[in-house]
Scaffold this motif. Structure first.
Motif, PDB file in Angstrom:
ATOM      1  N   ARG A 242      25.681   7.781 -36.812  1.00  0.00           N
ATOM      2  CA  ARG A 242      25.374   8.131 -38.207  1.00  0.00           C
ATOM      3  C   ARG A 242      24.472   9.362 -38.246  1.00  0.00           C
ATOM      4  NH1 ARG A 242      23.384   3.289 -41.147  1.00  0.00           N
ATOM      5  NH2 ARG A 242      25.580   2.825 -41.199  1.00  0.00           N
ATOM      6  N   ALA A 243      23.502   9.441 -37.350  1.00  0.00           N
ATOM      7  CA  ALA A 243      22.587  10.581 -37.307  1.00  0.00           C
ATOM      8  C   ALA A 243      23.309  11.855 -36.868  1.00  0.00           C
ATOM      9  CB  ALA A 243      21.429  10.285 -36.357  1.00  0.00           C
ATOM     10  N   LEU A 244      24.382  11.723 -36.093  1.00  0.00           N
ATOM     11  CA  LEU A 244      25.117  12.887 -35.599  1.00  0.00           C
ATOM     12  C   LEU A 244      26.226  13.339 -36.539  1.00  0.00           C
ATOM     13  CD1 LEU A 244      25.416  11.889 -31.845  1.00  0.00           C
ATOM     14  CD2 LEU A 244      24.102  13.794 -32.795  1.00  0.00           C
ATOM     15  N   CYS A 245      26.689  12.458 -37.410  1.00  0.00           N
ATOM     16  CA  CYS A 245      27.807  12.781 -38.294  1.00  0.00           C
ATOM     17  C   CYS A 245      27.435  13.946 -39.217  1.00  0.00           C
ATOM     18  CB  CYS A 245      28.185  11.550 -39.115  1.00  0.00           C
ATOM     19  SG  CYS A 245      29.748  11.729 -39.979  1.00  0.00           S
ATOM     20  N   GLY A 246      28.155  15.059 -39.078  1.00  0.00           N
ATOM     21  CA  GLY A 246      27.929  16.232 -39.913  1.00  0.00           C
ATOM     22  C   GLY A 246      26.740  17.084 -39.503  1.00  0.00           C
ATOM     23  N   ALA A 247      26.090  16.756 -38.390  1.00  0.00           N
ATOM     24  CA  ALA A 247      24.875  17.467 -37.986  1.00  0.00           C
ATOM     25  C   ALA A 247      25.151  18.728 -37.178  1.00  0.00           C
ATOM     26  CB  ALA A 247      23.980  16.536 -37.164  1.00  0.00           C
ATOM     27  N   GLY A 248      26.369  18.911 -36.690  1.00  0.00           N
ATOM     28  CA  GLY A 248      26.647  20.040 -35.814  1.00  0.00           C
ATOM     29  C   GLY A 248      26.101  19.761 -34.423  1.00  0.00           C
ATOM     30  N   ALA A 249      25.946  20.815 -33.631  1.00  0.00           N
ATOM     31  CA  ALA A 249      25.464  20.668 -32.256  1.00  0.00           C
ATOM     32  C   ALA A 249      23.962  20.403 -32.251  1.00  0.00           C
ATOM     33  CB  ALA A 249      25.780  21.920 -31.459  1.00  0.00           C
ATOM     34  N   VAL A 250      23.553  19.373 -31.534  1.00  0.00           N
ATOM     35  CA  VAL A 250      22.134  19.032 -31.408  1.00  0.00           C
ATOM     36  C   VAL A 250      21.829  18.655 -29.966  1.00  0.00           C
ATOM     37  CG1 VAL A 250      21.827  18.277 -33.802  1.00  0.00           C
ATOM     38  CG2 VAL A 250      22.519  16.634 -32.094  1.00  0.00           C
ATOM     39  N   SER A 251      20.587  18.816 -29.569  1.00  0.00           N
ATOM     40  CA  SER A 251      20.163  18.427 -28.226  1.00  0.00           C
ATOM     41  C   SER A 251      19.950  16.910 -28.172  1.00  0.00           C
ATOM     42  CB  SER A 251      18.863  19.134 -27.857  1.00  0.00           C
ATOM     43  OG  SER A 251      17.796  18.633 -28.641  1.00  0.00           O
TER      44      SER A 251
ATOM     45  N   ALA B   4      27.504   7.771 -21.976  1.00  0.00           N
ATOM     46  CA  ALA B   4      28.596   6.805 -22.160  1.00  0.00           C
ATOM     47  C   ALA B   4      29.534   7.246 -23.273  1.00  0.00           C
ATOM     48  CB  ALA B   4      28.021   5.419 -22.463  1.00  0.00           C
ATOM     49  N   LEU B   5      28.984   7.767 -24.365  1.00  0.00           N
ATOM     50  CA  LEU B   5      29.820   8.212 -25.491  1.00  0.00           C
ATOM     51  C   LEU B   5      30.609   9.474 -25.142  1.00  0.00           C
ATOM     52  CD1 LEU B   5      27.329   7.473 -28.393  1.00  0.00           C
ATOM     53  CD2 LEU B   5      29.478   6.267 -27.908  1.00  0.00           C
ATOM     54  N   LEU B   6      30.050  10.344 -24.315  1.00  0.00           N
ATOM     55  CA  LEU B   6      30.793  11.514 -23.828  1.00  0.00           C
ATOM     56  C   LEU B   6      31.965  11.066 -22.965  1.00  0.00           C
ATOM     57  CD1 LEU B   6      27.858  13.915 -22.907  1.00  0.00           C
ATOM     58  CD2 LEU B   6      29.645  14.404 -24.588  1.00  0.00           C
ATOM     59  N   ALA B   7      31.719  10.117 -22.061  1.00  0.00           N
ATOM     60  CA  ALA B   7      32.770   9.612 -21.172  1.00  0.00           C
ATOM     61  C   ALA B   7      33.887   8.928 -21.952  1.00  0.00           C
ATOM     62  CB  ALA B   7      32.171   8.657 -20.149  1.00  0.00           C
ATOM     63  N   ALA B   8      33.532   8.309 -23.067  1.00  0.00           N
ATOM     64  CA  ALA B   8      34.518   7.605 -23.891  1.00  0.00           C
ATOM     65  C   ALA B   8      35.247   8.544 -24.851  1.00  0.00           C
ATOM     66  CB  ALA B   8      33.829   6.498 -24.680  1.00  0.00           C
ATOM     67  N   GLY B   9      34.814   9.796 -24.922  1.00  0.00           N
ATOM     68  CA  GLY B   9      35.466  10.746 -25.813  1.00  0.00           C
ATOM     69  C   GLY B   9      34.991  10.686 -27.249  1.00  0.00           C
ATOM     70  N   VAL B  10      33.907   9.974 -27.493  1.00  0.00           N
ATOM     71  CA  VAL B  10      33.374   9.851 -28.859  1.00  0.00           C
ATOM     72  C   VAL B  10      32.540  11.080 -29.214  1.00  0.00           C
ATOM     73  CG1 VAL B  10      31.918   8.456 -30.381  1.00  0.00           C
ATOM     74  CG2 VAL B  10      33.425   7.343 -28.725  1.00  0.00           C
TER      75      VAL B  10
ATOM     76  N   ASP C 215      31.386  15.202 -27.924  1.00  0.00           N
ATOM     77  CA  ASP C 215      31.790  16.369 -27.136  1.00  0.00           C
ATOM     78  C   ASP C 215      30.560  17.184 -26.789  1.00  0.00           C
ATOM     79  OD1 ASP C 215      34.542  15.842 -27.288  1.00  0.00           O
ATOM     80  OD2 ASP C 215      34.809  17.085 -29.077  1.00  0.00           O
ATOM     81  N   LYS C 216      30.655  17.955 -25.701  1.00  0.00           N
ATOM     82  CA  LYS C 216      29.608  18.920 -25.386  1.00  0.00           C
ATOM     83  C   LYS C 216      29.880  20.171 -26.212  1.00  0.00           C
ATOM     84  CE  LYS C 216      28.520  17.421 -20.728  1.00  0.00           C
ATOM     85  NZ  LYS C 216      28.428  17.798 -19.317  1.00  0.00           N
TER      86      LYS C 216
END
Length: 84
Positions: free
Chosen positions: A3-12, A33-39, A41-42
């Protein structure tokens, strides 16, 4: 965290931890874990990005196990799929 990442763009990862009020180390583990699952992206310029406008995530939480009478940390969620 999603929820915090939705619409936030790229963040550290540090920014994600700040937004959700958690320590960086466990957030880093969750992000990995979320990167590995494809949820997640870098992002090209660094950081991570949630590339969806919305998502339904289904996952299985496994119960914590006991070894030698000592409760061990519960297993991480297993992301089965993301429906966009």
């Amino acid at each position: 965290m999603l929820r915090a990442l939705c619409g936030a763009g790229a963040v550290s990862i540090r920014e994600v931890a700040t937004r959700v009020g958690r320590n960086v180390k466990p957030v880093h583990s969750d992000v990995t874990a979320l990167l590995a699952a494809g949820v997640l992206d870098k992002a090209e310029g660094g950081g991570i990005i949630f590339p969806f406008e919305a998502a339904k995530v289904e996952f299985l939480l496994q119960a914590a196990c006991r070894r030698g009478g000592v409760r061990k940390t519960a297993a991480r969620p297993i992301v089965s799929h993301v429906v966009v």
